[in-house]
Design a protein around this motif. Structure first.
Motif, mmCIF file in Angstrom:
data_model
loop_
_atom_site.group_PDB
_atom_site.id
_atom_site.type_symbol
_atom_site.label_atom_id
_atom_site.label_comp_id
_atom_site.label_asym_id
_atom_site.label_seq_id
_atom_site.Cartn_x
_atom_site.Cartn_y
_atom_site.Cartn_z
ATOM 1 N N TRP A 86 0.958 -1.372 0.168
ATOM 2 C CA TRP A 86 -0.050 0.015 0.165
ATOM 3 C C TRP A 86 0.991 1.108 0.063
ATOM 4 N N THR A 87 0.686 2.151 -0.937
ATOM 5 C CA THR A 87 1.328 3.390 -1.080
ATOM 6 C C THR A 87 0.486 4.753 -1.090
ATOM 7 N N GLY A 88 0.486 5.627 -0.198
ATOM 8 C CA GLY A 88 -0.167 6.758 -0.053
ATOM 9 C C GLY A 88 0.691 7.889 -0.156
ATOM 10 N N ASP A 89 0.187 9.271 0.048
ATOM 11 C CA ASP A 89 0.947 10.532 -0.193
ATOM 12 C C ASP A 89 1.977 10.388 0.999
ATOM 13 N N HIS A 90 1.623 9.982 2.144
ATOM 14 C CA HIS A 90 2.632 9.994 3.371
ATOM 15 C C HIS A 90 2.870 8.643 4.028
ATOM 16 N N LEU A 91 2.469 7.753 3.460
ATOM 17 C CA LEU A 91 2.790 6.365 3.979
ATOM 18 C C LEU A 91 2.844 5.407 3.205
ATOM 19 N N GLN A 92 3.832 4.357 3.530
ATOM 20 C CA GLN A 92 3.755 3.287 2.389
ATOM 21 C C GLN A 92 4.144 1.966 3.235
ATOM 22 N N VAL A 93 3.286 0.786 3.219
ATOM 23 C CA VAL A 93 3.596 -0.493 3.674
ATOM 24 C C VAL A 93 4.155 -1.694 2.822
ATOM 25 N N THR A 94 5.145 -2.201 3.276
ATOM 26 C CA THR A 94 5.846 -2.967 2.245
ATOM 27 C C THR A 94 5.796 -4.574 3.203
ATOM 28 N N LEU A 95 5.741 -5.672 2.563
ATOM 29 C CA LEU A 95 6.117 -6.944 2.976
ATOM 30 C C LEU A 95 7.278 -7.323 2.623
ATOM 31 N N MET A 96 7.930 -8.143 3.427
ATOM 32 C CA MET A 96 9.345 -8.520 3.307
ATOM 33 C C MET A 96 9.641 -9.879 3.385
ATOM 34 N N ASN A 97 10.322 -10.726 2.712
ATOM 35 C CA ASN A 97 10.492 -12.052 2.957
ATOM 36 C C ASN A 97 11.921 -12.390 2.968
ATOM 37 N N ILE A 98 12.602 -12.303 4.230
ATOM 38 C CA ILE A 98 14.134 -12.547 3.949
ATOM 39 C C ILE A 98 14.530 -14.142 4.242
ATOM 40 N N PRO A 99 15.177 -14.683 3.304
ATOM 41 C CA PRO A 99 15.605 -15.904 3.419
ATOM 42 C C PRO A 99 16.346 -16.228 4.617
ATOM 43 N N VAL A 100 16.554 -17.844 4.776
ATOM 44 C CA VAL A 100 17.198 -17.952 5.910
ATOM 45 C C VAL A 100 18.855 -17.685 5.777
ATOM 46 N N LYS A 101 19.462 -17.166 6.944
ATOM 47 C CA LYS A 101 20.880 -16.300 6.757
ATOM 48 C C LYS A 101 20.850 -15.281 5.859
ATOM 49 N N GLY A 102 19.745 -14.913 5.294
ATOM 50 C CA GLY A 102 19.855 -13.608 4.696
ATOM 51 C C GLY A 102 19.770 -12.358 5.535
ATOM 52 N N THR A 103 19.929 -11.288 5.014
ATOM 53 C CA THR A 103 19.520 -10.059 5.679
ATOM 54 C C THR A 103 18.950 -8.703 4.921
ATOM 55 N N VAL A 104 18.274 -7.989 5.517
ATOM 56 C CA VAL A 104 17.660 -6.759 4.751
ATOM 57 C C VAL A 104 18.720 -6.107 4.249
ATOM 58 N N GLY A 105 19.996 -5.967 4.754
ATOM 59 C CA GLY A 105 21.152 -5.109 4.318
ATOM 60 C C GLY A 105 21.321 -3.674 5.165
ATOM 61 N N LEU A 106 22.477 -3.445 5.512
ATOM 62 C CA LEU A 106 22.877 -2.335 6.198
ATOM 63 C C LEU A 106 22.302 -1.104 5.551
ATOM 64 N N GLU A 107 21.528 -0.350 6.175
ATOM 65 C CA GLU A 107 20.876 1.058 5.396
ATOM 66 C C GLU A 107 20.826 1.828 6.605
ATOM 67 N N VAL A 108 20.459 3.282 6.126
ATOM 68 C CA VAL A 108 20.159 4.348 6.956
ATOM 69 C C VAL A 108 19.069 5.212 6.075
ATOM 70 N N HIS A 109 18.102 5.875 6.454
ATOM 71 C CA HIS A 109 17.027 6.564 5.809
ATOM 72 C C HIS A 109 17.316 7.898 6.519
ATOM 73 N N SER A 110 17.779 9.017 5.719
ATOM 74 C CA SER A 110 18.007 10.191 6.421
ATOM 75 C C SER A 110 16.702 10.979 6.376
ATOM 76 N N ASP A 111 15.607 10.601 5.735
ATOM 77 C CA ASP A 111 14.366 11.543 5.406
ATOM 78 C C ASP A 111 13.164 10.870 5.808
ATOM 79 N N LEU A 112 13.167 9.829 6.396
ATOM 80 C CA LEU A 112 12.006 9.132 6.915
ATOM 81 C C LEU A 112 12.206 8.157 8.128
ATOM 82 N N ASP A 113 11.131 7.890 8.641
ATOM 83 C CA ASP A 113 11.111 7.076 9.942
ATOM 84 C C ASP A 113 10.495 5.821 9.349
ATOM 85 N N GLN A 114 10.950 4.622 9.757
ATOM 86 C CA GLN A 114 10.578 3.382 9.577
ATOM 87 C C GLN A 114 9.957 2.467 10.820
#
Length: 193
Positions: A86-114
């Motif tokens: 779901w993507t709106g003007d001010h908010l977005q929802v995603t579904l994630m599926n991380i495999p066994v031993k997998g990672t989301v990945g090191l990241e930073v978002h400077s302009d949004l909260d999560q």
């Protein structure tokens, strides 16, 4: 399949089990039952799918329209690394599926909260103020939530023996409407372009 009477009984008993006994809550329950009765049923023979097997087909982005879904079941149905639900003007929802031993990945978002919620699985959350200072680690599993303010480096590692299924909420939206990344590699190549 269940009938109207059984559905309304389940709604009331779930609220009752949670010990919501205030007048205000009881009033909301009664109004909800009346609304369900008036708006959704033509006769007493109407049946509902009690297992909610009629979930939307994935991948699909249902924003910015009003949308109601069982998030845990939707996350279990998602086989992509990331699917925007779901993507709106001010908010977005995603579904994630991380495999066994997998990672989301090191990241930073400077302009949004999560906000992330573990729907199923076991993970290790790493947080820090810089890429070289990931000094906080937390174990998370089913129903745990993670709040990541803008500017905080983060990563989540699947340390379990099954896929780590999560819901992720971005405010404001982070990805284009309808984004689907079947794998983490697809996500990385999309972020580079």
């Amino acid at each position: 399949m269940i009938t109207k009477v059984r559905l309304l009984s389940r709604i009331f008993s779930k609220y009752h089990q949670k010990r919501y006994h205030s007048y205000f809550t009881a009033h909301i329950i009664i109004e909800t039952i009346i609304w369900v009765n008036d708006a959704m049923f033509e006769n007493d023979n109407t049946e509902f799918d009690s297992e909610m097997t009629n979930l939307p087909e994935f991948p699909s982005d249902f924003g910015p329209n009003p949308f109601i879904i069982d998030m845990q079941k939707a996350a279990r149905q998602n086989d992509n690394f990331r699917t925007t639900l779901w993507t709106g003007d001010h908010l977005q929802v995603t579904l994630m599926n991380i495999p066994v031993k997998g990672t989301v990945g090191l990241e930073v978002h400077s302009d949004l909260d999560q906000f992330l919620r573990v729907e199923e699985g076991l993970g290790l959350v790493q947080l820090g103020t810089s890429k070289l200072s990931m000094d906080s680690q937390y174990l998370v599993f089913d129903n745990y939530s993670i709040f990541v303010p803008a500017g905080i480096w983060h990563n989540i590692v699947n340390i379990g023996n099954q896929p780590l299924r999560m819901t992720s909420v971005y405010a404001p939206p982070h990805y284009e409407w309808g984004t689907v990344h079947p794998t983490k590699a697809d996500s990385a190549s999309n972020e580079e372009s």
